[in-house]
Design an enzyme around this catalytic site. Structure first.
Site, PDB file in Angstrom:
ATOM      1  N   LYS A 172      -2.935   8.445   3.038  1.00 20.66           N
ATOM      2  CA  LYS A 172      -4.147   8.301   3.880  1.00 20.66           C
ATOM      3  C   LYS A 172      -3.906   8.854   5.293  1.00 20.66           C
ATOM      4  CE  LYS A 172      -7.049   6.319   0.969  1.00 20.66           C
ATOM      5  NZ  LYS A 172      -8.069   7.159   0.294  1.00 20.66           N
ATOM      6  N   TYR A 179       0.851  -1.200   0.000  1.00 20.72           N
ATOM      7  CA  TYR A 179       0.000   0.000   0.000  1.00 20.72           C
ATOM      8  C   TYR A 179       0.890   1.255   0.000  1.00 20.72           C
ATOM      9  CZ  TYR A 179      -4.323   2.624   0.757  1.00 20.72           C
ATOM     10  OH  TYR A 179      -5.390   3.474   0.624  1.00 20.72           O
TER      11      TYR A 179
HETATM   12  P1  NAD Z   1     -12.952   3.529  -7.494  1.00 18.22           P
HETATM   13  O1  NAD Z   1     -11.903   3.231  -8.520  1.00 18.22           O
HETATM   14  O2  NAD Z   1     -14.327   3.140  -7.825  1.00 18.22           O
HETATM   15  O3  NAD Z   1     -12.920   5.063  -7.088  1.00 18.22           O
HETATM   16  C1  NAD Z   1     -11.763   5.853  -7.102  1.00 18.22           C
HETATM   17  C2  NAD Z   1     -12.150   7.119  -7.808  1.00 18.22           C
HETATM   18  O4  NAD Z   1     -11.084   8.079  -7.805  1.00 18.22           O
HETATM   19  C3  NAD Z   1     -12.513   6.865  -9.286  1.00 18.22           C
HETATM   20  O5  NAD Z   1     -13.814   7.315  -9.539  1.00 18.22           O
HETATM   21  C4  NAD Z   1     -11.496   7.721 -10.022  1.00 18.22           C
HETATM   22  O6  NAD Z   1     -11.988   8.247 -11.235  1.00 18.22           O
HETATM   23  C5  NAD Z   1     -11.250   8.803  -8.993  1.00 18.22           C
HETATM   24  N1  NAD Z   1     -10.094   9.618  -9.338  1.00 18.22           N
HETATM   25  C6  NAD Z   1      -8.800   9.233  -9.505  1.00 18.22           C
HETATM   26  N2  NAD Z   1      -8.052  10.282  -9.905  1.00 18.22           N
HETATM   27  C7  NAD Z   1      -8.893  11.355 -10.004  1.00 18.22           C
HETATM   28  C8  NAD Z   1      -8.739  12.718 -10.403  1.00 18.22           C
HETATM   29  N3  NAD Z   1      -7.540  13.199 -10.779  1.00 18.22           N
HETATM   30  N4  NAD Z   1      -9.829  13.522 -10.391  1.00 18.22           N
HETATM   31  C9  NAD Z   1     -11.029  13.049 -10.005  1.00 18.22           C
HETATM   32  N5  NAD Z   1     -11.255  11.783  -9.620  1.00 18.22           N
HETATM   33  C10 NAD Z   1     -10.192  10.939  -9.625  1.00 18.22           C
HETATM   34  O7  NAD Z   1     -12.430   2.801  -6.165  1.00 18.22           O
HETATM   35  P2  NAD Z   1     -12.954   2.888  -4.659  1.00 18.22           P
HETATM   36  O8  NAD Z   1     -12.358   1.705  -3.990  1.00 18.22           O
HETATM   37  O9  NAD Z   1     -14.411   3.105  -4.636  1.00 18.22           O
HETATM   38  O10 NAD Z   1     -12.189   4.172  -4.087  1.00 18.22           O
HETATM   39  C11 NAD Z   1     -12.848   5.258  -3.467  1.00 18.22           C
HETATM   40  C12 NAD Z   1     -12.111   5.690  -2.202  1.00 18.22           C
HETATM   41  O11 NAD Z   1     -12.228   4.656  -1.240  1.00 18.22           O
HETATM   42  C13 NAD Z   1     -10.626   5.947  -2.381  1.00 18.22           C
HETATM   43  O12 NAD Z   1     -10.239   7.071  -1.613  1.00 18.22           O
HETATM   44  C14 NAD Z   1     -10.009   4.696  -1.811  1.00 18.22           C
HETATM   45  O13 NAD Z   1      -8.692   4.939  -1.347  1.00 18.22           O
HETATM   46  C15 NAD Z   1     -10.972   4.441  -0.679  1.00 18.22           C
HETATM   47  N6  NAD Z   1     -10.928   3.099  -0.087  1.00 18.22           N
HETATM   48  C16 NAD Z   1     -11.068   1.992  -0.886  1.00 18.22           C
HETATM   49  C17 NAD Z   1     -11.035   0.728  -0.315  1.00 18.22           C
HETATM   50  C18 NAD Z   1     -11.144  -0.523  -1.174  1.00 18.22           C
HETATM   51  O14 NAD Z   1     -10.701  -1.582  -0.738  1.00 18.22           O
HETATM   52  N7  NAD Z   1     -11.744  -0.446  -2.355  1.00 18.22           N
HETATM   53  C19 NAD Z   1     -10.869   0.597   1.063  1.00 18.22           C
HETATM   54  C20 NAD Z   1     -10.741   1.744   1.852  1.00 18.22           C
HETATM   55  C21 NAD Z   1     -10.773   2.981   1.267  1.00 18.22           C
HETATM   56  O1  0WE Z   2      -6.962   3.027  -1.588  1.00 17.31           O
HETATM   57  C1  0WE Z   2      -7.005   1.961  -2.160  1.00 17.31           C
HETATM   58  C2  0WE Z   2      -6.562   1.824  -3.597  1.00 17.31           C
HETATM   59  C3  0WE Z   2      -5.992   3.096  -4.111  1.00 17.31           C
HETATM   60  C4  0WE Z   2      -5.312   3.043  -5.444  1.00 17.31           C
HETATM   61  C5  0WE Z   2      -5.367   1.999  -6.348  1.00 17.31           C
HETATM   62  C6  0WE Z   2      -4.720   2.102  -7.569  1.00 17.31           C
HETATM   63  C7  0WE Z   2      -4.702   0.995  -8.571  1.00 17.31           C
HETATM   64  C8  0WE Z   2      -4.418   1.466  -9.977  1.00 17.31           C
HETATM   65  C9  0WE Z   2      -4.592   4.153  -5.766  1.00 17.31           C
HETATM   66  N1  0WE Z   2      -3.934   4.265  -6.936  1.00 17.31           N
HETATM   67  C10 0WE Z   2      -4.000   3.284  -7.837  1.00 17.31           C
HETATM   68  N2  0WE Z   2      -3.328   3.446  -9.002  1.00 17.31           N
HETATM   69  C11 0WE Z   2      -3.451   2.602 -10.043  1.00 17.31           C
HETATM   70  O2  0WE Z   2      -2.782   2.770 -11.095  1.00 17.31           O
HETATM   71  N3  0WE Z   2      -7.428   0.857  -1.455  1.00 17.31           N
HETATM   72  C12 0WE Z   2      -7.723   1.003  -0.061  1.00 17.31           C
HETATM   73  C13 0WE Z   2      -7.523  -0.481  -2.044  1.00 17.31           C
HETATM   74  C14 0WE Z   2      -6.240  -1.198  -1.758  1.00 17.31           C
HETATM   75  O3  0WE Z   2      -5.138  -0.959  -2.497  1.00 17.31           O
HETATM   76  C15 0WE Z   2      -4.133  -1.711  -1.933  1.00 17.31           C
HETATM   77  C16 0WE Z   2      -4.602  -2.418  -0.832  1.00 17.31           C
HETATM   78  C17 0WE Z   2      -5.971  -2.076  -0.714  1.00 17.31           C
HETATM   79  C18 0WE Z   2      -6.911  -2.544   0.339  1.00 17.31           C
HETATM   80  C19 0WE Z   2      -2.800  -1.816  -2.310  1.00 17.31           C
HETATM   81  C20 0WE Z   2      -1.949  -2.653  -1.586  1.00 17.31           C
HETATM   82  C21 0WE Z   2      -2.422  -3.337  -0.492  1.00 17.31           C
HETATM   83  C22 0WE Z   2      -3.749  -3.236  -0.097  1.00 17.31           C
END
Ligand code: NAD
Ligand code: 0WE
Length: 265
Positions: A162, A155
């Site tokens: 974060k 991560y």
């Molecule tokens: P997702 O890919 O559906 O959403 C991420 C969003 O970020 C996308 O809509 C993407 O277009 C947007 N984004 C990236 N660069 C951008 C930019 N320059 N301008 C505007 N938008 C931009 O994935 P998600 O998992 O729903 O992620 C949403 C949030 O939840 C993130 O902050 C992620 O870190 C957080 N999160 C995700 C998880 C997980 O496991 N999926 C867990 C905890 C927190």
């Molecule tokens: O916040 C996230 C993912 C955020 C994310 C994911 C990508 C994939 C594609 C940010 N940047 C990028 N850039 C890309 O090009 N999570 C909380 C999901 C997540 O990501 C991990 C996790 C978990 C959970 C990465 C490593 C280990 C655990």
């Protein structure tokens, strides 16, 4: 009467129907909110428009949060459409793929800046741009992950981003408190979204999470939606600057339970 009736909510970060932003949008619609969506770029428009139509949302605007001009433009459009805003949800995170494997110390200066800009500063920049539109009693919400507090392998840079996002949540809670605006974060367990599936080793950590968590279940975007309703409604009046874990209790564990996997069989 829904918990969000008569509230205008803008949701940033909708990519597709797996997005946490979509779980939040559906829960907000169910509770009677008037919604607006923002998405990053043109390639997502064809996914986001049909989703918006499903909830009868017609405020759908592009905003790349790397651009101050685009943030200002969407705030202007929101002012024209809604007048005042009650809720702003930031569900955006991004780091270059290079930054999500290997050693954290190999993070480049440019990669560090990119992740901090898109994943952290954007929440601050949106808050400032929308400040004149925010109604007393309103709420700002962002999404974070436990990799901010403890090391989650790979991560890396996102964990550092974060941590800064959670600190920004507290500083903004202090800034906005006197205006009657609350600022909180949801720390979600791993969910299979576009962003998460783009990460090597996610599958294993997703399975490991459910084995280790007290509730032995993964979490869903719907769970985040329901927690978001709480944090953005008057049900959480006077709750601000908090990070609310929606993680089946994972974060309270220091080690996995040796009885796990046996007990349920
Ligand atoms: P997702 O890919 O559906 O959403 C991420 C969003 O970020 C996308 O809509 C993407 O277009 C947007 N984004 C990236 N660069 C951008 C930019 N320059 N301008 C505007 N938008 C931009 O994935 P998600 O998992 O729903 O992620 C949403 C949030 O939840 C993130 O902050 C992620 O870190 C957080 N999160 C995700 C998880 C997980 O496991 N999926 C867990 C905890 C927190
Ligand atoms: O916040 C996230 C993912 C955020 C994310 C994911 C990508 C994939 C594609 C940010 N940047 C990028 N850039 C890309 O090009 N999570 C909380 C999901 C997540 O990501 C991990 C996790 C978990 C959970 C990465 C490593 C280990 C655990």
């Amino acid at each position: 009467m829904g918990l969000l009736t008569n509230k205008n909510a803008l949701i940033f970060g909708l990519a597709n129907d797996k997005s946490i932003a979509w779980g939040i949008a559906q829960a907000f619609a169910r509770e009677g909110a008037t919604l607006g969506f923002s998405y990053a770029g043109e390639t997502l428009e064809k996914r986001v428009r049909p989703l918006a139509a499903r909830l009868n949302v017609d405020f759908v605007e592009q905003c790349d949060v790397a651009s101050d001009d685009q943030i200002a433009a969407v705030a202007q459009k929101a002012a024209e459409r809604f007048g005042q805003i009650d809720i702003l949800v930031h569900s955006i995170g991004f780091a270059n793929k290079d930054e999500l494997s290997g050693h954290f110390y190999d993070t480049s200066r440019a990669g560090f800046h990119m992740a901090m800009d898109i994943s952290v500063y954007s929440f601050v920049g949106l808050a400032r741009a929308f400040q004149p539109l925010l109604r007393k009693g309103g709420a700002l919400l962002t999404l974070t992950y436990y990799g901010s507090v403890k090391v989650a392998p790979n991560y890396n840079m996102m964990g550092v981003a974060k941590a800064a996002l959670e600190a920004s949540t507290r500083y903004m809670a202090s800034d906005f408190g006197p205006q009657g605006i609350r600022v909180n974060a949801i720390s979600a367990g791993p969910i299979r979204t576009l962003a998460a599936m783009g990460v090597s080793g996610f599958r294993d950590m997703y399975k490991n999470f459910a084995d280790m968590a007290p509730m032995r279940e993964n979490v869903t975007a719907e769970d985040c939606g329901n927690a978001a309703v709480y944090l953005c409604s008057d049900m959480s009046a006077h709750v601000t600057g908090e990070v609310l874990y929606v993680d089946s209790g994972f974060n309270i564990m220091a080690a996995s339970d040796p009885k796990a996997n046996k007990e349920e069989q």
